[in-house]
Design a protein around this motif. Sequence first.
Motif, short mmCIF file in Angstrom:
data_model
loop_
_atom_site.label_atom_id
_atom_site.label_comp_id
_atom_site.label_asym_id
_atom_site.label_seq_id
_atom_site.Cartn_x
_atom_site.Cartn_y
_atom_site.Cartn_z
N GLU A 153 79.46 40.40 3.40
CA GLU A 153 80.35 40.43 3.88
C GLU A 153 80.99 41.97 4.00
N ALA A 154 81.77 41.87 4.54
CA ALA A 154 82.24 43.16 5.10
C ALA A 154 84.01 44.20 5.84
N LYS A 155 83.66 44.99 5.50
CA LYS A 155 85.60 45.90 5.89
C LYS A 155 84.74 46.47 7.39
N VAL A 156 85.43 46.25 8.17
CA VAL A 156 84.82 47.14 9.63
C VAL A 156 85.72 47.61 10.24
N ALA A 157 85.80 48.43 10.83
CA ALA A 157 87.01 49.60 11.71
C ALA A 157 87.50 48.45 12.57
N SER A 158 88.21 48.38 13.10
CA SER A 158 89.17 46.93 13.85
C SER A 158 88.69 47.69 15.79
N ASP A 159 87.66 48.05 16.07
CA ASP A 159 86.91 49.05 17.49
C ASP A 159 85.73 47.92 17.79
N PRO A 160 85.71 47.69 18.79
CA PRO A 160 85.00 46.97 19.41
C PRO A 160 83.49 48.22 19.37
N VAL A 161 83.02 48.73 19.26
CA VAL A 161 81.45 49.89 18.91
C VAL A 161 81.41 50.05 17.39
N ALA A 162 82.67 49.55 17.01
CA ALA A 162 82.29 49.93 15.74
C ALA A 162 81.76 48.09 15.52
N LEU A 163 82.67 47.06 15.67
CA LEU A 163 82.12 45.81 15.71
C LEU A 163 80.78 45.40 15.48
N ILE A 164 80.45 45.41 17.27
CA ILE A 164 78.58 45.54 18.00
C ILE A 164 77.89 46.15 17.08
N GLY A 165 78.39 47.73 16.51
CA GLY A 165 77.60 48.28 15.73
C GLY A 165 77.06 47.29 14.60
N TRP A 166 77.55 46.89 13.66
CA TRP A 166 77.46 46.32 12.22
C TRP A 166 77.20 45.21 12.28
N PHE A 167 77.43 43.62 14.25
CA PHE A 167 76.36 42.68 13.95
C PHE A 167 75.08 43.41 14.58
N GLU A 168 74.64 44.39 15.28
CA GLU A 168 73.06 44.65 15.67
C GLU A 168 72.28 45.00 14.44
N SER A 169 73.37 46.13 13.44
CA SER A 169 73.02 46.38 12.32
C SER A 169 71.71 45.43 11.09
N LEU A 170 73.04 44.20 11.13
CA LEU A 170 72.54 42.94 10.39
C LEU A 170 71.02 42.24 10.58
N GLY A 171 70.91 42.05 12.28
CA GLY A 171 69.18 41.54 12.83
C GLY A 171 68.95 40.15 12.51
N LEU A 172 70.40 39.71 12.73
CA LEU A 172 70.27 38.35 12.42
C LEU A 172 70.48 37.77 13.52
N ARG A 173 69.76 36.55 13.89
CA ARG A 173 70.16 35.49 15.57
C ARG A 173 71.91 34.71 15.02
#
Length: 341
Positions: free
Chosen positions: A28-48
């Motif tokens: 769970e996290a609070k991420v900036a409402s920006d596509p670049v920030a969200l895409i980067g956060w999901f890619e950093s998880l390393g999950l499918r």
Amino acid sequence: MDHYAGIDVSLELSSVCVVDAGGKIVREAKVASDPVALIGWFESLGLRLVRIGLEAGPLSQWLYAQMKAAGLAVELLETRHVRDAFKAMPVKTDRNDARGIAQLMRLGWFRPVHCKSMVAQETRAMLSARKLVQAKLHDFEMSLRGTLRGFGLKVGKTTPSGFAARIEELVSGHPSLEVVAAALLKVREVLVREFKGLDRRVHHMARSDTRVRLLTTAPGVGAIVGLTYVAAVDDPARFKSSKGVGAHFGLTPRKYQSGETDITGRISKIGDAAVRSVLFEAAHIILTKAVKGGPLKSWAMRLAKRAGMKKAKVALARKLAVILHRMWVDGKPFNFAGAAA
């Protein structure tokens, strides 16, 4: 292991929740409402991530388009369905909403919403701006009329071009009213100029769009109706049947059936209110003006004798929604003989 995510979008920060296939919260996290920030956060998880859901809203289409282009399995959810699914939630917070959306993604209990193309969004923005300026222009004129009426000065019937002269004539000799009228008339002049500019732009867009030119062959359908309909539907292939268009725009009756109870109510009024409005106006023109409506007008007038004029206009608006979709899919102009059949 498969994972599912939910995003509760806010203006500055969005709440994000990721759950596994068993429903256990992983991150769970609070991420900036920006596509670049969200895409980067999901890619950093390393999950499918099998599905990522976000509720439809002002920022959602922008975020959805960018995340989809980045290869994420994102889904846009209908607001009404999400709201109904969360009614049993005793505590409503952004964090809980993100958790709920993630669970909806995991269970598959959602209906995806079509994300409109950029062209459709730009068209809708132009139509909305035109309507807003038109409404404010009307407000200014009504305000002037109301102000003068308090002093016994009645504007009466006038034309758009003669409105300012009529106001100046009435306030002549009233110093305070002359100041008020001069200020409001200057603002009105700006609104008239901008409205005419937007109106010309909208009609130019209609003439340049082959889809709109095709739809305007139907009775009662002009540039505004055609552009509003095209921008709302965007992709006609997303409807399996033309009959579903009327229900999509809330022009079909509500239904409640349980046991011995079977109630057919008023129209649902779900979906795009602007489309319902312009289709109803088109139906009104067909039934009340000297417009060649052919069999459509005859059918609606017969219905009006049984159920009343208002219900006939709503029914005709629904029929127009269906016919316009069929015309668009087939690429054929309105056929009066076919409508009679």
